[in-house]
Scaffold this active site. Sequence first.
Site, PDB file in Angstrom:
ATOM      1  CB  SER A 154      -0.892   0.024   1.244  1.00 31.02           C
ATOM      2  OG  SER A 154      -1.369   1.347   1.429  1.00 31.02           O
ATOM      3  CG  HIS A 201      -3.901  -1.769  -1.370  1.00 28.62           C
ATOM      4  ND1 HIS A 201      -5.009  -2.551  -1.629  1.00 28.62           N
ATOM      5  CD2 HIS A 201      -4.253  -0.976  -0.333  1.00 28.62           C
ATOM      6  CE1 HIS A 201      -5.981  -2.242  -0.783  1.00 28.62           C
ATOM      7  NE2 HIS A 201      -5.545  -1.283   0.024  1.00 28.62           N
ATOM      8  CG  MET A 255      -8.450   6.863   2.680  1.00 28.39           C
ATOM      9  SD  MET A 255      -7.672   6.874   4.300  1.00 28.39           S
ATOM     10  CE  MET A 255      -6.722   5.338   4.216  1.00 28.39           C
ATOM     11  CG  HIS A 270      -9.351  -0.199   0.128  1.00 27.41           C
ATOM     12  ND1 HIS A 270      -8.678  -0.327   1.334  1.00 27.41           N
ATOM     13  CD2 HIS A 270     -10.666  -0.211   0.429  1.00 27.41           C
ATOM     14  CE1 HIS A 270      -9.567  -0.386   2.304  1.00 27.41           C
ATOM     15  NE2 HIS A 270     -10.769  -0.315   1.796  1.00 27.41           N
ATOM     16  CG  MET A 282     -11.448   3.046   2.525  1.00 25.38           C
ATOM     17  SD  MET A 282      -9.851   3.050   3.350  1.00 25.38           S
ATOM     18  CE  MET A 282      -8.755   3.027   1.926  1.00 25.38           C
ATOM     19  CG  MET A 315     -11.236  -2.988   5.739  1.00 23.09           C
ATOM     20  SD  MET A 315      -9.717  -2.493   4.915  1.00 23.09           S
ATOM     21  CE  MET A 315      -8.850  -1.581   6.190  1.00 23.09           C
ATOM     22  N   GLY A 370      -8.856   3.931   7.346  1.00 22.93           N
ATOM     23  CA  GLY A 370      -8.591   5.352   7.547  1.00 22.93           C
ATOM     24  C   GLY A 370      -7.109   5.682   7.666  1.00 22.93           C
ATOM     25  CG  PHE A 371      -5.608   6.814  10.177  1.00 25.99           C
ATOM     26  CD1 PHE A 371      -5.177   8.090   9.808  1.00 25.99           C
ATOM     27  CD2 PHE A 371      -6.868   6.672  10.752  1.00 25.99           C
ATOM     28  CE1 PHE A 371      -5.988   9.197  10.020  1.00 25.99           C
ATOM     29  CE2 PHE A 371      -7.686   7.774  10.968  1.00 25.99           C
ATOM     30  CZ  PHE A 371      -7.238   9.043  10.604  1.00 25.99           C
ATOM     31  CG  ASP A 397      -5.990  -3.047   3.524  1.00 20.06           C
ATOM     32  OD1 ASP A 397      -4.910  -2.723   4.040  1.00 20.06           O
ATOM     33  OD2 ASP A 397      -6.683  -2.277   2.823  1.00 20.06           O
ATOM     34  N   GLY A 398      -4.456  -4.380   6.581  1.00 16.54           N
ATOM     35  CA  GLY A 398      -4.325  -3.669   7.846  1.00 16.54           C
ATOM     36  C   GLY A 398      -3.522  -4.439   8.876  1.00 16.54           C
TER      37      GLY A 398
HETATM   38  C1  DX5 Z   1      -6.275   1.501   5.864  1.00 15.84           C
HETATM   39  C2  DX5 Z   1      -5.789   1.056   4.503  1.00 15.84           C
HETATM   40  C3  DX5 Z   1      -4.648   0.105   4.515  1.00 15.84           C
HETATM   41  C4  DX5 Z   1      -3.402   0.595   5.173  1.00 15.84           C
HETATM   42  C5  DX5 Z   1      -2.462  -0.543   5.393  1.00 15.84           C
HETATM   43  O1  DX5 Z   1      -7.463   2.198   5.714  1.00 15.84           O
HETATM   44  O2  DX5 Z   1      -6.849   0.422   3.814  1.00 15.84           O
HETATM   45  O3  DX5 Z   1      -4.379  -0.326   3.187  1.00 15.84           O
HETATM   46  O4  DX5 Z   1      -2.778   1.602   4.462  1.00 15.84           O
HETATM   47  O5  DX5 Z   1      -1.374  -0.074   6.125  1.00 15.84           O
HETATM   48  P1  DX5 Z   1      -0.616  -0.983   7.182  1.00 15.84           P
HETATM   49  O6  DX5 Z   1      -0.111  -2.191   6.449  1.00 15.84           O
HETATM   50  O7  DX5 Z   1       0.479  -0.097   7.682  1.00 15.84           O
HETATM   51  O8  DX5 Z   1      -1.607  -1.363   8.253  1.00 15.84           O
HETATM   52 ZN    ZN Z   2      -6.449  -0.519   1.815  1.00 15.63          ZN
END
Ligand code: DX5
Ligand code: ZN
Length: 220
Positions: free
Chosen positions: A7, A32, A36, A65, A67, A136, A141-142, A175-176
Amino acid sequence: MKLLAPSILSADFSILGEQIKEVEEAGADIIHLDIMDGVYVPNITFGIPVIESIRPITKLPFDAHLMIVNPEKYVLDFIKAGVDMISFHMDATIHSHRLVDQIKSNGAKAGVVLNPATPVNTLEEIIHYIDYVLIMSVNPGFGGQKFIPQTAQKVTKLISLMEESGNTDILIEIDGGVGQDNIGYLSMLGVNIFVAGSAVFKGNIKENVKKLKEKMQVAI
Ligand code: DX5
Ligand code: ZN
């Protein structure tokens, strides 16, 4: 099939092109893109112009992705900008079935995203039409958040639902909070696509990609 999808949210945006080339050379499989809008999630990232400018840099498929609310308004623009896979959150749109159709009929793969508190059985009616599911494992978000352990159970539940529905070709993406400590376990559970942001871009990118790929292949 086991694929690593860095990502770019965790990349250094001042040298984004170089970092994308670096992950490609290191053996990443997919890029990826975390889109957002500051409405669906409490953060704003990047959009179409950034995707257009990085598209010529790499041959790797782009996985957007979304969001964002009302994703149906923008999917065509994302596909035109060179995105190959698009996933959306079903609670961000009214007509999910129509949206899947719109994505697929314009030549991209369609995926649906499950937030940590969204049950797998919400996919019961859409599962026949989609190409992949994005589970997820943090709240969207982050980047850089901690993996929520309970979300791993959804992989097993999703595999059961796929078997019941007869659509066993669906790819499972997670993801995450994915990193060297849990990627092997997730692979063993049946995950196909591993999104990793901080675990790829923090520290030595080449080493990180190499180690993550080694660990995710263990389960084949
Ligand atoms: C969060 C994103 C993720 C995120 C993954 O909303 O969808 O793709 O950037 O980051 P890491 O691998 O650092 O959790
Ligand atoms: Zn993502």
